[in-house]
Scaffold this motif. Structure first.
Motif, mmCIF file in Angstrom:
data_model
loop_
_atom_site.group_PDB
_atom_site.id
_atom_site.type_symbol
_atom_site.label_atom_id
_atom_site.label_comp_id
_atom_site.label_asym_id
_atom_site.label_seq_id
_atom_site.Cartn_x
_atom_site.Cartn_y
_atom_site.Cartn_z
ATOM 1 N N THR A 104 6.340 5.156 -2.877
ATOM 2 C CA THR A 104 5.728 6.090 -3.824
ATOM 3 C C THR A 104 4.528 5.465 -4.522
ATOM 4 O OG1 THR A 104 7.063 5.371 -5.715
ATOM 5 C CG2 THR A 104 7.989 7.141 -4.318
ATOM 6 N N LEU A 105 3.665 6.311 -5.026
ATOM 7 C CA LEU A 105 2.526 5.843 -5.808
ATOM 8 C C LEU A 105 2.985 5.135 -7.090
ATOM 9 C CD1 LEU A 105 -0.519 5.612 -6.229
ATOM 10 C CD2 LEU A 105 -0.462 7.919 -7.219
ATOM 11 N N ILE A 136 -5.382 10.184 -10.023
ATOM 12 C CA ILE A 136 -5.141 9.091 -10.957
ATOM 13 C C ILE A 136 -5.647 9.518 -12.332
ATOM 14 C CG2 ILE A 136 -5.568 6.672 -11.503
ATOM 15 C CD1 ILE A 136 -4.028 6.965 -8.913
ATOM 16 N N THR A 181 -5.506 15.204 -3.564
ATOM 17 C CA THR A 181 -6.006 13.966 -4.175
ATOM 18 C C THR A 181 -6.895 14.222 -5.386
ATOM 19 O OG1 THR A 181 -7.900 13.846 -2.658
ATOM 20 C CG2 THR A 181 -5.885 12.674 -2.008
ATOM 21 N N LEU A 192 -8.468 2.087 -4.652
ATOM 22 C CA LEU A 192 -8.248 3.473 -4.220
ATOM 23 C C LEU A 192 -9.215 3.846 -3.105
ATOM 24 C CD1 LEU A 192 -6.477 5.906 -5.071
ATOM 25 C CD2 LEU A 192 -8.304 6.551 -6.615
ATOM 26 N N GLU A 237 -0.767 7.974 -14.556
ATOM 27 C CA GLU A 237 -0.822 6.925 -13.539
ATOM 28 C C GLU A 237 -1.349 5.611 -14.120
ATOM 29 O OE1 GLU A 237 -0.279 10.707 -11.823
ATOM 30 O OE2 GLU A 237 -1.960 10.081 -13.086
ATOM 31 N N TYR A 258 0.822 -1.206 0.000
ATOM 32 C CA TYR A 258 0.000 0.000 0.000
ATOM 33 C C TYR A 258 0.854 1.253 0.000
ATOM 34 C CZ TYR A 258 0.887 0.786 5.004
ATOM 35 O OH TYR A 258 1.493 1.030 6.210
ATOM 36 N N TYR A 259 0.247 2.315 -0.490
ATOM 37 C CA TYR A 259 0.800 3.667 -0.438
ATOM 38 C C TYR A 259 -0.315 4.530 0.101
ATOM 39 C CZ TYR A 259 2.147 8.333 -1.862
ATOM 40 O OH TYR A 259 2.434 9.670 -1.856
ATOM 41 N N ASP A 260 -0.007 5.444 1.000
ATOM 42 C CA ASP A 260 -1.049 6.289 1.571
ATOM 43 C C ASP A 260 -0.603 7.733 1.571
ATOM 44 O OD1 ASP A 260 -3.230 7.339 3.077
ATOM 45 O OD2 ASP A 260 -3.461 5.391 4.021
ATOM 46 N N VAL A 261 -1.540 8.632 1.267
ATOM 47 C CA VAL A 261 -1.248 10.065 1.280
ATOM 48 C C VAL A 261 -1.156 10.576 2.715
ATOM 49 C CG1 VAL A 261 -2.272 10.508 -0.971
ATOM 50 C CG2 VAL A 261 -3.697 10.718 1.077
ATOM 51 N N LEU A 317 1.820 1.381 -8.278
ATOM 52 C CA LEU A 317 1.132 1.141 -9.547
ATOM 53 C C LEU A 317 1.872 0.124 -10.403
ATOM 54 C CD1 LEU A 317 0.132 4.829 -10.409
ATOM 55 C CD2 LEU A 317 -1.336 3.031 -9.445
#
Length: 127
Positions: free
Chosen positions: A32-33, A57, A53, A45, A61, A15-18, A37
Motif C-alpha cells: 500500500t501507499l 499526495i 492519481t 513520485l 499522505e 516501491y508501490y505502483d498504481v 510513506l
C-alpha cells in the motif's frame, strides 16, 4: 531506473505502483501507499496522469511520511496538493522537497512570473 541509481548509492529501495510492474534491481514492492510513506526516508513520485492519481499526495499522505523525510515529484503537476506540501515543509515535518512539475507551469522567460505556495519554503528545489 531511479531505483537502480538509489541502490548504487547504498539505499534500500521499496516501491508501490498504481500499475503493477516488475521490480528493477533489488527493489521490493510494498502492498500500500501508506506502508511506503511510513517506511521511506525519500519518496520519489513517478506516476502517470490518471483520474486515480489526481491529488494523490496531499495533507493526509504527507502526515503519513516519516518526520524528517524528503519528497520528490518528477511525475505530473496535478498529483500533489501543493499547499499541503508547503504546510509539511513549513512545519518541519518534511526536511526537504524537489518539485519538477506544477499544476500550472510557469511561462517562458519574461512571461507570467512564477508563483507557488512552496516559494520561500525551506529546503526546496524547483526546476
Amino acid at each position: 531506473q531511479v531505483s537502480v541509481l538509489a541502490e548504487a548509492m547504498g539505499m534500500h529501495v521499496i516501491y508501490y505502483d498504481v500499475i503493477p510492474k516488475l521490480p528493477m534491481g533489488n527493489a521490493s514492492q510494498v502492498a500500500t501507499l501508506p506502508e511506503l510513506l511510513g517506511k521511506s526516508d525519500f519518496v520519489s513520485l513517478h506516476v502517470p496522469k490518471l483520474a486515480s492519481t489526481k491529488n494523490m499526495i496531499g495533507k493526509e499522505e504527507f502526515a503519513q511520511m516519516k518526520k524528517g523525510s524528503f519528497f520528490l515529484n518528477a511525475s505530473r503537476g496535478n498529483v500533489v496538493v501543493i499547499p499541503a506540501l508547503a504546510e509539511a515543509l513549513k512545519s518541519g515535518h518534511l526536511r526537504g522537497a524537489y518539485v519538477d512539475v506544477f499544476p500550472v507551469e510557469p511561462g517562458k522567460n519574461g512571461e507570467n512570473l512564477f508563483t507557488s505556495e512552496i516559494c520561500g519554503c525551506p529546503n526546496v528545489l524547483m526546476t
